[in-house]
Design an enzyme around this catalytic site. Structure first.
Site, PDB file in Angstrom:
ATOM      1  N   ASP A   1      10.968  15.923   3.950  1.00  0.00           N
ATOM      2  CA  ASP A   1      11.791  15.620   5.122  1.00  0.00           C
ATOM      3  C   ASP A   1      10.860  15.093   6.213  1.00  0.00           C
ATOM      4  O   ASP A   1      10.120  15.852   6.836  1.00  0.00           O
ATOM      5  CB  ASP A   1      12.503  16.899   5.568  1.00  0.00           C
ATOM      6  CG  ASP A   1      13.386  16.690   6.796  1.00  0.00           C
ATOM      7  OD1 ASP A   1      13.249  15.634   7.459  1.00  0.00           O
ATOM      8  OD2 ASP A   1      14.197  17.581   7.097  1.00  0.00           O
ATOM      9  N   GLU A  38      34.770   3.023   4.482  1.00  0.00           N
ATOM     10  CA  GLU A  38      34.467   4.020   3.445  1.00  0.00           C
ATOM     11  C   GLU A  38      34.056   3.318   2.163  1.00  0.00           C
ATOM     12  O   GLU A  38      34.639   2.305   1.778  1.00  0.00           O
ATOM     13  CB  GLU A  38      35.705   4.887   3.177  1.00  0.00           C
ATOM     14  CG  GLU A  38      35.909   5.947   4.243  1.00  0.00           C
ATOM     15  CD  GLU A  38      37.131   6.810   3.981  1.00  0.00           C
ATOM     16  OE1 GLU A  38      37.860   6.565   2.996  1.00  0.00           O
ATOM     17  OE2 GLU A  38      37.355   7.743   4.777  1.00  0.00           O
ATOM     18  N   ARG A  81      20.770   7.410  16.770  1.00  0.00           N
ATOM     19  CA  ARG A  81      20.876   8.742  16.156  1.00  0.00           C
ATOM     20  C   ARG A  81      21.477   8.595  14.767  1.00  0.00           C
ATOM     21  O   ARG A  81      22.501   7.932  14.599  1.00  0.00           O
ATOM     22  CB  ARG A  81      21.808   9.653  16.969  1.00  0.00           C
ATOM     23  CG  ARG A  81      21.459   9.809  18.407  1.00  0.00           C
ATOM     24  CD  ARG A  81      22.078  11.057  18.990  1.00  0.00           C
ATOM     25  NE  ARG A  81      21.323  12.212  18.563  1.00  0.00           N
ATOM     26  CZ  ARG A  81      20.129  12.545  19.068  1.00  0.00           C
ATOM     27  NH1 ARG A  81      19.578  11.828  20.014  1.00  0.00           N
ATOM     28  NH2 ARG A  81      19.490  13.590  18.610  1.00  0.00           N
ATOM     29  N   TYR A  91      36.510   0.876   9.988  1.00  0.00           N
ATOM     30  CA  TYR A  91      36.396   1.814   8.862  1.00  0.00           C
ATOM     31  C   TYR A  91      35.781   1.095   7.674  1.00  0.00           C
ATOM     32  O   TYR A  91      36.191  -0.024   7.352  1.00  0.00           O
ATOM     33  CB  TYR A  91      37.782   2.350   8.457  1.00  0.00           C
ATOM     34  CG  TYR A  91      37.909   3.826   8.764  1.00  0.00           C
ATOM     35  CD1 TYR A  91      37.101   4.739   8.089  1.00  0.00           C
ATOM     36  CD2 TYR A  91      38.785   4.288   9.731  1.00  0.00           C
ATOM     37  CE1 TYR A  91      37.174   6.097   8.385  1.00  0.00           C
ATOM     38  CE2 TYR A  91      38.859   5.641  10.033  1.00  0.00           C
ATOM     39  CZ  TYR A  91      38.046   6.545   9.353  1.00  0.00           C
ATOM     40  OH  TYR A  91      38.114   7.873   9.651  1.00  0.00           O
ATOM     41  N   LYS A 134      13.906   9.625  15.924  1.00  0.00           N
ATOM     42  CA  LYS A 134      12.747  10.300  16.505  1.00  0.00           C
ATOM     43  C   LYS A 134      11.616   9.277  16.642  1.00  0.00           C
ATOM     44  O   LYS A 134      11.803   8.297  17.349  1.00  0.00           O
ATOM     45  CB  LYS A 134      12.412  11.538  15.672  1.00  0.00           C
ATOM     46  CG  LYS A 134      13.591  12.547  15.688  1.00  0.00           C
ATOM     47  CD  LYS A 134      13.330  13.820  14.913  1.00  0.00           C
ATOM     48  CE  LYS A 134      14.580  14.704  14.915  1.00  0.00           C
ATOM     49  NZ  LYS A 134      14.414  15.912  14.085  1.00  0.00           N
ATOM     50  N   THR A 155      15.489  11.410   9.859  1.00  0.00           N
ATOM     51  CA  THR A 155      16.366  10.941  10.922  1.00  0.00           C
ATOM     52  C   THR A 155      15.880   9.532  11.275  1.00  0.00           C
ATOM     53  O   THR A 155      14.780   9.135  10.898  1.00  0.00           O
ATOM     54  CB  THR A 155      16.244  11.809  12.189  1.00  0.00           C
ATOM     55  OG1 THR A 155      14.886  11.760  12.632  1.00  0.00           O
ATOM     56  CG2 THR A 155      16.634  13.253  11.928  1.00  0.00           C
TER      57      THR A 155
HETATM   58  C1  LIG Z   1      15.345  16.718  13.545  1.00  0.00           C
HETATM   59  C2  LIG Z   1      15.202  17.194  12.151  1.00  0.00           C
HETATM   60  C3  LIG Z   1      16.258  17.111  11.218  1.00  0.00           C
HETATM   61  C4  LIG Z   1      17.668  16.699  11.476  1.00  0.00           C
HETATM   62  O1  LIG Z   1      18.156  16.542  12.643  1.00  0.00           O
HETATM   63  P1  LIG Z   1      19.651  16.207  13.069  1.00  0.00           P
HETATM   64  O2  LIG Z   1      19.677  16.787  14.433  1.00  0.00           O
HETATM   65  O3  LIG Z   1      20.585  16.864  12.119  1.00  0.00           O
HETATM   66  O4  LIG Z   1      19.765  14.715  13.019  1.00  0.00           O
HETATM   67  C5  LIG Z   1      15.991  17.450   9.915  1.00  0.00           C
HETATM   68  N1  LIG Z   1      14.793  17.853   9.542  1.00  0.00           N
HETATM   69  C6  LIG Z   1      13.761  17.956  10.396  1.00  0.00           C
HETATM   70  C7  LIG Z   1      12.450  18.398   9.872  1.00  0.00           C
HETATM   71  C8  LIG Z   1      13.935  17.648  11.729  1.00  0.00           C
HETATM   72  O5  LIG Z   1      12.923  17.795  12.577  1.00  0.00           O
END
Ligand SMILES: *Cc1c(COP(=O)(O)O)cnc(C)c1O
Length: 418
Positions: free
Chosen positions: A203, A59, A238, A57, A232, A229
């Site tokens: 994003d 936090e 993850r 933990y 990807k 993220t």
């Molecule tokens: C994949 C994605 C996310 C977030 O994905 P999580 O599954 O919550 O990790 C956020 N924004 C975009 C544009 C994405 O393609």
């Protein structure tokens, strides 16, 4: 078959879990992964996420924890943050979000009050559920105004975005997408946000690896917030991450913890440190360039086979195939299922102005990050494009699908996972 980390304890104590794990290991090995948001992480990332860091933990933030014994947690989180800053040249970073959606939610908590207006890309045109889906918290708490792509070019239209921004006076403008195959002009988004007194959140969940490698323009210099993220194209564990300007630092950190999360997933943060270290190496740029070269080769060959690619091609790691002209009776749902039987994993996806329901769709989303990790190159893309075409032409008939299935396994055997 070898597994990426030692799983002998599971094998000897829990046969049910072992069977499931082995089945998934085999499935990943024997299929061509074309889901644009997936990847195969390195052995080192697997070791970090499967390590003793899962026991702790922590936090709070480095130097300010609510638990004792955090010395190594601090070292890991500091390392992840320093590497992220070096990689993306950002002023501040928070590496604790459990996911991309959590990262976005924390930005909304920091920048907005419930009822405020967000301007974001329509989900049916490639946007993400965390950008305003009605049944997502973003859509429940905020007033969502959407921009779409132009019917003709199938690309975002800044005249339209500017008009919507001036009319609706959003507090936050979101750029970035889950299914958009073209380069995103983040600077113009920032300009429009400035003009109407909104903040710009970019994003980059899908394209973070390309941005890190300098192969896609970065929003970091101009956007107030950049969320992503880490699993990807960035090829880490993850998880999520928020980058922001220095003046938002305290608020963003407090909206992650204690605002919306408890203890951070320290094993994932250790994995993020490993992945960012890998992304800082020159080989990572070569990898990202190969993702782009492969996507282009795949789109070109699919086009040669007579398929229509939305917007006429791709600038990044993914493309959308419009099934309607070539296969008017085949839905995205059928195509996804037939291809899966052949060992080619894709996902059905709405195409812009799709007339079919989201559960059926007229499109397929296809991406190259995962198979590029396995060392596949342009020639393999040509082969895969022809396999896809054969399966779609088969109308789901067994013979063609089985024939492709065995060729897929042979190709996979030549390209082990990391
Ligand atoms: C994949 C994605 C996310 C977030 O994905 P999580 O599954 O919550 O990790 C956020 N924004 C975009 C544009 C994405 O393609």
């Amino acid at each position: 078959m070898s597994t990426a980390v030692d799983t002998s304890a599971i094998e000897s104590t829990d046969s049910k879990v072992w069977d499931i794990l082995q089945a998934e290991q085999t499935r990943q090995h024997q299929t061509i992964e074309l889901i644009a948001s997936e990847n195969h992480v390195s052995q080192a990332v697997m070791e970090a996420t499967g390590s003793v860091f899962t026991n702790k933990y922590a936090e709070g933030y480095p130097g300010r924890r609510y638990y004792g014994g955090c010395v190594n947690m601090d070292a890991a989180e500091d390392l992840a943050r320093d590497r992220a800053k070096e990689l993306f040249k950002c002023e501040h970073v928070n590496v604790q979000p459990h996911s991309g959606s959590q990262a976005n939610a924390a930005v909304y908590f920091a920048a907005l009050k419930p009822g405020d207006t967000i301007l974001s890309l329509d989900l049916a045109h490639g946007g993400h559920l965390s950008h305003g889906l009605k049944v997502n918290m973003s859509g429940m708490l905020y007033n969502i105004v959407s921009y779409g792509v132009d019917r003709k070019t199938e690309q975002v239209d800044f005249a339209e975005i500017r008009r919507l921004a001036q009319e609706n006076k959003p507090k936050l403008i979101i750029s970035g997408a889950s299914a958009y195959p073209r380069t995103i002009d983040f600077d113009t988004f920032s300009e429009i946000a400035d003009e109407v007194g909104a903040a710009h959140m970019a994003d980059i969940a899908h394209i973070a690896g390309l941005v890190a490698a300098g192969l896609h323009p970065s929003p970091v210099p101009t956007a107030a917030f950049v969320t992503t993220t880490t699993h990807k194209t960035l090829r880490g564990p993850r998880g999520g991450m928020i980058m922001c300007k220095e003046d938002w630092k305290t608020k963003i950190d407090s909206r992650i913890f204690p605002g919306s999360q408890g203890g951070p997933l320290m094993h994932a943060i250790l994995g993020k440190a490993v992945a960012f270290g890998e992304a800082l190496k020159p080989e990572f740029k070569t990898y990202q360039q190969q993702i782009l070269d492969n996507a282009k080769a795949l789109a070109d060959e699919l086009t040669t086979c007579g398929n229509r690619i939305v917007s006429g091609g791709t600038d990044n790691h993914l493309m959308l195939v419009d099934l309607r002209p070539q296969y008017p009776d085949v839905t995205g749902k059928d195509a996804e299922a037939w291809l899966e039987q052949a060992g080619i994993i894709t996902n059905k996806n709405m195409i812009p102005f799709d007339e079919r329901k989201p559960t059926l769709t007229s499109g397929l989303r296809i991406g190259t990050p995962a198979l590029t990790t396995r060392g596949m190159k342009q020639d393999d893309m040509k082969t895969i494009a022809r396999w896809i075409d054969r399966v779609l032409q088969s109308q789901g008939k067994g013979d063609a699908i089985f024939a492709v299935r065995s060729e897929v396994i042979a190709l996979c055997d030549q390209h082990p996972m990391p």
